[in-house]
Design an enzyme around this catalytic site. Sequence first.
Site, mmCIF file in Angstrom:
data_model
loop_
_atom_site.group_PDB
_atom_site.id
_atom_site.type_symbol
_atom_site.label_atom_id
_atom_site.label_comp_id
_atom_site.label_asym_id
_atom_site.label_seq_id
_atom_site.Cartn_x
_atom_site.Cartn_y
_atom_site.Cartn_z
ATOM 1 N N LYS A 1 0.822 -1.211 0.000
ATOM 2 C CA LYS A 1 0.000 0.000 0.000
ATOM 3 C C LYS A 1 0.865 1.275 0.000
ATOM 4 O O LYS A 1 2.073 1.203 0.178
ATOM 5 C CB LYS A 1 -0.961 -0.037 1.195
ATOM 6 C CG LYS A 1 -1.996 -1.192 1.127
ATOM 7 C CD LYS A 1 -2.844 -1.126 -0.102
ATOM 8 C CE LYS A 1 -4.122 -1.935 -0.147
ATOM 9 N NZ LYS A 1 -4.162 -3.324 0.205
HETATM 10 C C1 PLP Z 1 -5.505 -4.179 0.657
HETATM 11 C C2 PLP Z 1 -6.968 -4.041 0.669
HETATM 12 C C3 PLP Z 1 -7.757 -4.491 1.744
HETATM 13 C C4 PLP Z 1 -7.189 -5.286 2.883
HETATM 14 O O1 PLP Z 1 -6.191 -4.617 3.598
HETATM 15 P P1 PLP Z 1 -5.380 -5.425 4.724
HETATM 16 O O2 PLP Z 1 -4.679 -4.337 5.485
HETATM 17 O O3 PLP Z 1 -4.439 -6.342 4.019
HETATM 18 O O4 PLP Z 1 -6.358 -6.141 5.567
HETATM 19 C C5 PLP Z 1 -9.104 -4.250 1.710
HETATM 20 N N1 PLP Z 1 -9.684 -3.620 0.674
HETATM 21 C C6 PLP Z 1 -8.977 -3.185 -0.383
HETATM 22 C C7 PLP Z 1 -9.684 -2.475 -1.491
HETATM 23 C C8 PLP Z 1 -7.602 -3.403 -0.436
HETATM 24 O O5 PLP Z 1 -6.910 -2.988 -1.506
#
Ligand code: PLP
Length: 398
Positions: A196
């Site tokens: 991210k």
């Molecule tokens: C990455 C992501 C998640 C999950 O995030 P985590 O921190 O790995 O639980 C949920 N929704 C979207 C759209 C994502 O891109």
Amino acid sequence: MKANLALHGGTPVREKFLPFSRPTIGPEEEQAVLDVLRSGWLTTGPRTKEFERVFAARLGARHAVALSSCTAALHLALLAAEVGPGDEVVTSPITFASTANVILHAGARPVFADVEPDSLNLDPAAFEACITPRTRAVIPVHLAGLPCAMDRIGEIARRHGVTVIEDAAQAVGASHGGRMVGTISPLTCFSFYATKNITTGEGGMLTCASDEQAEKVRLLALHGLSRDAWKRYEPGEFRPWKVLAPGYKCNMGDVQAALGLCQLARLESFQERRDRLVERYRALLAGLSEVRPLAARPPARSANHLFVVVLEIERLRADRNQVATAMQAENVGVGVHFEAVHLHPYYAGELGYPRGIAPRAEHASERVLSLPLCPSMSDADQDDAVAALAKVLAAYRA
Ligand SMILES: *Cc1c(COP(=O)(O)O)cnc(C)c1O
């Protein structure tokens, strides 16, 4: 003459594999983690509290609660909004599995509303058409970091008494209508997963406007223990904690928070590089008629987390997966964000969601391809990615 695809024995566009994304970690992060390791306090503590404070201040949010993931944030947001058995929660099918999974964890039923054709974000009219007397919440997903049409979604939700919980996993730093994502709706969930825009390895944050809901999320994140139970090993008056609810275990630790604080301080510089790379992609791909990048919506500010293109596979002698395989053989990493959740075996098979409930999302499922994008990428890396795509498309042009 068409160049021979690396997949078929030709020379790859790049010698060295270009990963689809990689985190930007420097000496600041290394030092901050080392400091925590040497401090003797590894779990939720002073760094986590500071990360929450700085994150909330940066967005202008009333509360920020640091958690183990965005998935945990979404789950606890649903519980804070009192979503439970018998309720329906509307969301976009073009999302990561966890957005829908947590609705099931809360005991409710996910209802998939179709997306806008150009952004692949939740379509407000489709959302409204899905509302029933059982609809309790809606989870708009800011795909690739572009905020959904939050004015319309918020207005529809208010009119029907539906709580808005934003899945802003990809949208840290984004804004819509002059407001930062994280301050628009009652509850917003962010991810600091390794890929991210800012990362803690694994981690998430929930921002929230209500004191009561923030308190409930804090309680549920740490076994349902009474307030400030994370201080229970500090000197002072000994007050055994009490269990107030059958909570979960999804607090953030200080190692993660130390990383998060460093990354947050670098967010603006990361963002400038992402914005520049996306601008470059749009210019470089303008001549490739089989690819259509997702829409931008100025003046909304996208976090530009991903660069997603929709492939016009009708004009190719290959499907999206073959294009992706050929790209990887050229040593350019790619991704798929996302295949519609309701088409996955569990949702389609076990739960019986039929094809046809979200035609635009289903259409996109077979056509989306994400090109490499991260702040550490050079212009030359990006040129390679574009050259690889041009080469692969030329080889498969019908
Ligand atoms: C990455 C992501 C998640 C999950 O995030 P985590 O921190 O790995 O639980 C949920 N929704 C979207 C759209 C994502 O891109």
